[in-house]
Enzyme design. Structure first.
Site, PDB file in Angstrom:
ATOM      1  N   PHE A 179      -0.618   5.040  11.817  1.00 22.50           N
ATOM      2  CA  PHE A 179       0.099   4.029  12.607  1.00 22.50           C
ATOM      3  C   PHE A 179       1.467   4.527  13.055  1.00 22.50           C
ATOM      4  O   PHE A 179       1.972   4.101  14.087  1.00 22.50           O
ATOM      5  CB  PHE A 179       0.225   2.723  11.831  1.00 22.50           C
ATOM      6  CG  PHE A 179      -1.112   2.177  11.395  1.00 22.50           C
ATOM      7  CD1 PHE A 179      -2.182   2.142  12.286  1.00 22.50           C
ATOM      8  CD2 PHE A 179      -1.317   1.709  10.113  1.00 22.50           C
ATOM      9  CE1 PHE A 179      -3.422   1.657  11.901  1.00 22.50           C
ATOM     10  CE2 PHE A 179      -2.557   1.218   9.723  1.00 22.50           C
ATOM     11  CZ  PHE A 179      -3.611   1.194  10.614  1.00 22.50           C
ATOM     12  N   SER A 225       0.814  -1.218   0.000  1.00 18.93           N
ATOM     13  CA  SER A 225       0.000   0.000   0.000  1.00 18.93           C
ATOM     14  C   SER A 225       0.849   1.270   0.000  1.00 18.93           C
ATOM     15  O   SER A 225       0.519   2.242  -0.668  1.00 18.93           O
ATOM     16  CB  SER A 225      -0.914   0.035   1.230  1.00 18.93           C
ATOM     17  OG  SER A 225      -1.815  -1.047   1.190  1.00 18.93           O
ATOM     18  N   GLU A 227       5.156  -1.055  14.758  1.00 22.53           N
ATOM     19  CA  GLU A 227       5.708   0.240  14.355  1.00 22.53           C
ATOM     20  C   GLU A 227       6.816   0.706  15.285  1.00 22.53           C
ATOM     21  O   GLU A 227       7.757   1.378  14.859  1.00 22.53           O
ATOM     22  CB  GLU A 227       4.597   1.302  14.299  1.00 22.53           C
ATOM     23  CG  GLU A 227       3.551   1.064  13.212  1.00 22.53           C
ATOM     24  CD  GLU A 227       2.510   0.013  13.588  1.00 22.53           C
ATOM     25  OE1 GLU A 227       2.371  -0.291  14.791  1.00 22.53           O
ATOM     26  OE2 GLU A 227       1.843  -0.515  12.677  1.00 22.53           O
ATOM     27  N   ASP A 273     -12.018   3.301   4.702  1.00 22.76           N
ATOM     28  CA  ASP A 273     -11.551   2.688   5.957  1.00 22.76           C
ATOM     29  C   ASP A 273     -11.980   3.494   7.186  1.00 22.76           C
ATOM     30  O   ASP A 273     -11.980   2.969   8.300  1.00 22.76           O
ATOM     31  CB  ASP A 273     -10.036   2.487   5.945  1.00 22.76           C
ATOM     32  CG  ASP A 273      -9.649   1.226   5.172  1.00 22.76           C
ATOM     33  OD1 ASP A 273     -10.549   0.385   4.907  1.00 22.76           O
ATOM     34  OD2 ASP A 273      -8.474   1.083   4.820  1.00 22.76           O
ATOM     35  N   HIS A 331      -1.652   7.510   3.131  1.00 19.35           N
ATOM     36  CA  HIS A 331      -3.022   7.337   3.616  1.00 19.35           C
ATOM     37  C   HIS A 331      -3.392   8.296   4.742  1.00 19.35           C
ATOM     38  O   HIS A 331      -4.156   7.949   5.643  1.00 19.35           O
ATOM     39  CB  HIS A 331      -3.271   5.880   4.050  1.00 19.35           C
ATOM     40  CG  HIS A 331      -3.190   4.900   2.920  1.00 19.35           C
ATOM     41  ND1 HIS A 331      -2.019   4.613   2.259  1.00 19.35           N
ATOM     42  CD2 HIS A 331      -4.137   4.135   2.335  1.00 19.35           C
ATOM     43  CE1 HIS A 331      -2.250   3.719   1.321  1.00 19.35           C
ATOM     44  NE2 HIS A 331      -3.525   3.409   1.322  1.00 19.35           N
TER      45      HIS A 331
END
Lengths: 274, 317
Positions: B84, B38, B59, B117, B109
């Site tokens: 994230f 992604s 992460e 989402d 994103h």
């Protein structure tokens, strides 16, 4: 490189312990307990095991140590100064605004590889160093010093997965298993149980030692060097406050200096008598 | 402005550019946290598997390892979704920013344009979070071309960490191929002396369209791309205040702690003029088609047009 023998280690570790007490007493603040428990391990690493040159602290071939338990800064600073990275006179500035010796381990100081203090981060940083060494085909060794309470941080376990995935046999993590954290005993605050068994389940080679026995420390570090394809975790069973009678196994001295002149003198005498 | 609009993906531009740079620069290493297909770091990963680390859904581990690789001298890019990365605020703070290591965080994103989402993933606070960190620099490329130039710029090792904010959707290409990114400099896409709209990301395209509509109402709006959020182009802000007397800011972000806040702070100190902030008003996003959500939240093209017109006509004492 100067060669230090096994016989040198005991007096050196005593000297480190005295410096720790002097630093936290002068600053009227700091963390003696976890500094005294990791002193013997650090003394072995810096005076016997690690390939380092204090005159050339940025040598690309040097071994790397990340002091993940950054509150044990007095121990690291004392060892670094005695090893010749900087003048011992500077230690009296610990936690003073006019000094570079920040309360927690600070990268601006010669010999310090990464700033630490907020727990759980040093193992991952050490893994970054280890990945880079693998990529460069550099045989250097990477060490991470972890507190046992620190292992309650999730990042430690994330990083343990990563070290295993990337077969980081150039990485040795040493856990200062002194059984005490700020609020009390680890097994009451958040039981860690058998750390060695958990690390094995994560794919690590593990060794359990007495963290105050120089021979055991040396043997474990040497064994780790010969292990292939896996990182090694040495669980060093230690005594928090080791060497100072009233600090030993007392959670109160996780983050408190000797209260008064009398306690200060007693601490130095206890260490001298070790 | 009447030429056909070309849409291009910023994250694809990132992945392709990174892979191209990896050819020449063997010091480049890339980390991702299970989102490489992604974020498009997989393009690099397939080409240079030995220099690509997929750290899994972890992460904190990714950020600390990135710090270590950077301390060891590598040129490090680390990617995941913007939301994230913010899991790791204090890890970035200590192991990257306080350590003064030049890790390049390129996140994708961000914002409501992420779409379906929904609010859990649509981070609208990240520019503020990252701008607040000492040593951190923050860049929001406006299109695929600026994305490539920013990545080229960061591939030459820097002293500071960077936060580069990308998005999921394809955005209109606004720059010419010859464009060169200059840190701390804004780009004026449309000249005008009645009012200034400062924006970043997709809001620059929206502002340009709003400015076209305002022209028919005899309002000549200046539109400036503020892709370099930190450091910010103070001179362009002060000049806009002097020249046009009012400034509108538009961002796909909370009105708190983003471009609107920075512009307000700077004009307050240097040349006080009224500022109108367009952005998300301290709320979470919403599931929906990414590009439809701007109208839904009243920060779309016609909203920018209306708000700017009303603000322009408003009398301040």
């Amino acid at each position: 490189m100067e060669a230090y023998s096994l016989n040198d280690l005991k007096p050196l570790a005593k000297e480190v312990r005295k410096k720790i007490i002097e630093m936290v007493y002068t600053a009227k603040s700091g963390h003696p307990g976890g500094s005294l428990s990791i002193t013997d391990v650090l003394t072995v690493l810096y005076f016997k095991e690690m390939n380092i040159d204090p005159k050339n602290p940025s040598d690309p071939n040097r071994d790397i140590l990340v002091m993940s338990k950054g509150h044990a800064s007095p121990a690291l600073y004392a060892v670094l100064s005695l090893r010749g990275y900087f003048s011992e006179d500077l230690l009296s500035g610990f936690r003073n605004k006019n000094s570079d010796l920040e309360g927690h381990v600070h990268r601006g100081i010669p010999g310090v590889e990464s700033s630490t203090g907020s727990l759980g981060q040093g193992l991952g940083v050490a893994i970054g160093f280890a990945l880079a060494a693998k990529l460069d085909h550099n045989p250097k060794r990477i060490y991470a010093i972890l507190g046992d309470g620190e292992m309650e941080e999730g990042n430690i376990w994330e990083s343990m997965l990563a070290a295993s995935k990337y077969h980081l046999d150039n990485l040795t993590a040493i856990v200062d298993r002194n059984m005490i954290q700020l609020d009390g005993f680890t097994e009451n605050i958040m039981p860690l149980g058998d750390i060695s068994e958990k690390a094995r389940a994560f794919g690590w080679n593990t060794i359990i030692i007495n963290g105050h026995d120089f021979n055991e420390i040396i043997n474990a570090i040497e064994t780790a060097k010969s292990v292939k394809n896996r990182p090694t975790m040495i669980v060093a069973n230690t005594v928090k406050g080791k060497g100072v009678s009233y600090m030993e196994n007392n959670p109160k001295y996780h983050g408190a200096p000797p209260k008064n002149e009398e306690e200060y003198i007693r601490a130095l005498n206890d260490i001298e008598a070790m | 402005m009447q030429k056909t609009e070309i849409l291009e993906s910023l994250r694809e531009a990132y992945g392709e550019e990174l892979a191209a740079l990896g050819e020449k620069n063997r010091d480049i290493v890339v980390l991702d946290a299970d989102l490489s297909s992604s974020t498009k770091t997989d393009i690099f990963g397939k080409k240079f598997p030995e220099r690509f680390y997929n750290m899994g859904i972890a992460e904190q581990s990714m950020v600390t390892a990135a710090a270590g690789l950077s301390l060891a001298g590598k040129t490090v890019f680390a990617s995941t979704f913007a939301v994230f990365l913010s899991n790791t605020y204090n890890v970035i703070r200590q192991s990257v920013c306080y350590n003064e290591v030049p890790v390049n965080f390129v996140v994708t994103h961000a914002g409501i344009s992420l779409g379906e989402d929904g609010p859990t993933h649509q981070i609208l606070e990240d520019v503020g979070i990252m701008s607040g960190l000492p040593n951190m620099k923050v860049i929001v490329p406006v299109d695929s071309i600026e994305t490539r130039r920013v990545i080229d710029y960061l591939a030459v090792k820097k002293k500071n960490p960077y936060y580069v904010r990308l998005t999921r959707e394809k955005f209109p290409v606004l720059n010419e191929e010859s464009y060169e990114f200059k840190e701390g400099k804004s780009v004026t896409f449309r000249d005008g002396n009645d009012i200034t709209i400062m924006a970043y990301g997709i809001m620059v395209s929206f502002a340009l369209k709003a400015a076209e509509a305002l022209k028919s109402k005899n309002i000549d709006a200046r539109v400036i791309n503020m892709s370099s959020i930190k450091p910010i182009d103070r001179d362009a802000i002060i000049k806009a205040a002097r020249d046009t007397g009012k400034i509108v800011t538009a961002e796909e972000h909370s009105i708190y702690n983003g471009l609107g806040s920075r512009v307000s702070e700077i004009v307050s100190e240097e040349y006080p003029v009224p500022v109108k902030r367009i952005g998300m008003p301290d709320i979470f996003g919403k599931s929906g088609k990414g590009m439809e959500l701007f109208d839904y939240f009243h920060i779309g093209i016609s909203d920018i047009e209306k708000i700017t017109e009303n603000f322009y006509r408003e009398e301040f004492k």
